[in-house]
Design a protein around this motif. Structure first.
Motif, PDB file in Angstrom:
ATOM      1  N   LYS A   5       0.762  -1.051  -0.020  1.00 26.01           N
ATOM      2  CA  LYS A   5      -0.015  -0.099  -0.106  1.00 26.01           C
ATOM      3  C   LYS A   5       0.982   1.193   0.134  1.00 26.01           C
ATOM      4  CE  LYS A   5      -4.182  -1.763   2.097  1.00 26.01           C
ATOM      5  NZ  LYS A   5      -5.186  -1.674   3.360  1.00 26.01           N
ATOM      6  N   LEU A   8       2.111   1.989  -3.444  1.00 20.80           N
ATOM      7  CA  LEU A   8       1.212   2.228  -4.483  1.00 20.80           C
ATOM      8  C   LEU A   8       0.655   3.751  -4.075  1.00 20.80           C
ATOM      9  CD1 LEU A   8      -1.175  -0.770  -4.528  1.00 20.80           C
ATOM     10  CD2 LEU A   8       0.303   0.157  -6.438  1.00 20.80           C
ATOM     11  N   LEU A   9       0.603   4.149  -2.951  1.00 23.48           N
ATOM     12  CA  LEU A   9       0.381   5.507  -2.501  1.00 23.48           C
ATOM     13  C   LEU A   9       1.568   6.254  -3.106  1.00 23.48           C
ATOM     14  CD1 LEU A   9      -1.016   5.325   1.300  1.00 23.48           C
ATOM     15  CD2 LEU A   9      -2.147   6.239  -0.875  1.00 23.48           C
ATOM     16  N   ILE A  11       3.094   6.057  -5.632  1.00 21.04           N
ATOM     17  CA  ILE A  11       2.984   6.091  -7.206  1.00 21.04           C
ATOM     18  C   ILE A  11       1.843   7.119  -7.656  1.00 21.04           C
ATOM     19  CG2 ILE A  11       2.046   4.810  -9.334  1.00 21.04           C
ATOM     20  CD1 ILE A  11       3.364   2.455  -8.078  1.00 21.04           C
ATOM     21  N   VAL A  12       0.813   7.195  -6.682  1.00 22.39           N
ATOM     22  CA  VAL A  12      -0.357   7.808  -6.996  1.00 22.39           C
ATOM     23  C   VAL A  12       0.166   9.543  -6.625  1.00 22.39           C
ATOM     24  CG1 VAL A  12      -2.684   8.720  -5.886  1.00 22.39           C
ATOM     25  CG2 VAL A  12      -2.160   6.093  -6.571  1.00 22.39           C
ATOM     26  N   THR A  15       2.482  10.854  -9.211  1.00 23.97           N
ATOM     27  CA  THR A  15       1.718  11.062 -10.465  1.00 23.97           C
ATOM     28  C   THR A  15       0.783  12.584 -10.272  1.00 23.97           C
ATOM     29  OG1 THR A  15       1.565   8.760 -10.787  1.00 23.97           O
ATOM     30  CG2 THR A  15      -0.198  10.482 -11.995  1.00 23.97           C
ATOM     31  N   LEU A  16       0.368  12.482  -9.090  1.00 23.76           N
ATOM     32  CA  LEU A  16      -0.366  13.842  -8.711  1.00 23.76           C
ATOM     33  C   LEU A  16       0.380  15.081  -8.847  1.00 23.76           C
ATOM     34  CD1 LEU A  16      -2.984  12.592  -6.258  1.00 23.76           C
ATOM     35  CD2 LEU A  16      -3.450  13.087  -8.586  1.00 23.76           C
ATOM     36  N   GLN A  51       8.391   8.495  -9.265  1.00 27.09           N
ATOM     37  CA  GLN A  51       7.125   7.693  -9.718  1.00 27.09           C
ATOM     38  C   GLN A  51       7.728   6.389 -10.141  1.00 27.09           C
ATOM     39  OE1 GLN A  51       4.759   9.207 -13.058  1.00 27.09           O
ATOM     40  NE2 GLN A  51       3.112   8.007 -12.469  1.00 27.09           N
TER      41      GLN A  51
END
Length: 81
Positions: A5, A8-9, A11-12, A15-16, A51
């Motif tokens: 998790k 994945l967080l 990566i998000v 990206t943002l 990222q």
């Protein structure tokens, strides 16, 4: 929170962050602040590296989990002497 998790967080988040920095750089370029726009674009480029690093760590963890799962399945079928 487990590692999966977390990656994945990350990566998000990156990206943002990349999207926000590109938008900020475009806005700053349109109002004539060229130096700050270039800085925003460079930070956006750095966010891409974050990222990619997060994605690489996630894929490494996923491969490690699959390998451990295969090893556990192999060990269940083999009797211990």
């Amino acid at each position: 929170m487990n590692q999966r998790k977390t990656y994945l967080l990350c990566i998000v988040f990156f990206t943002l962050l990349f999207t926000a920095l590109v938008l900020l750089g475009s806005y700053l370029l349109s109002i004539g602040s060229k130096q700050f726009a270039v800085a925003a674009f460079l930070f956006a480029f750095a966010a891409i590296f974050g990222q990619i690093a997060s994605l690489a760590l996630y894929l490494r963890l996923k491969a490690k989990m699959q390998y451990m799962q295969m090893q556990a399945q192999d060990n269940q079928g083999t009797p211990h002497v």
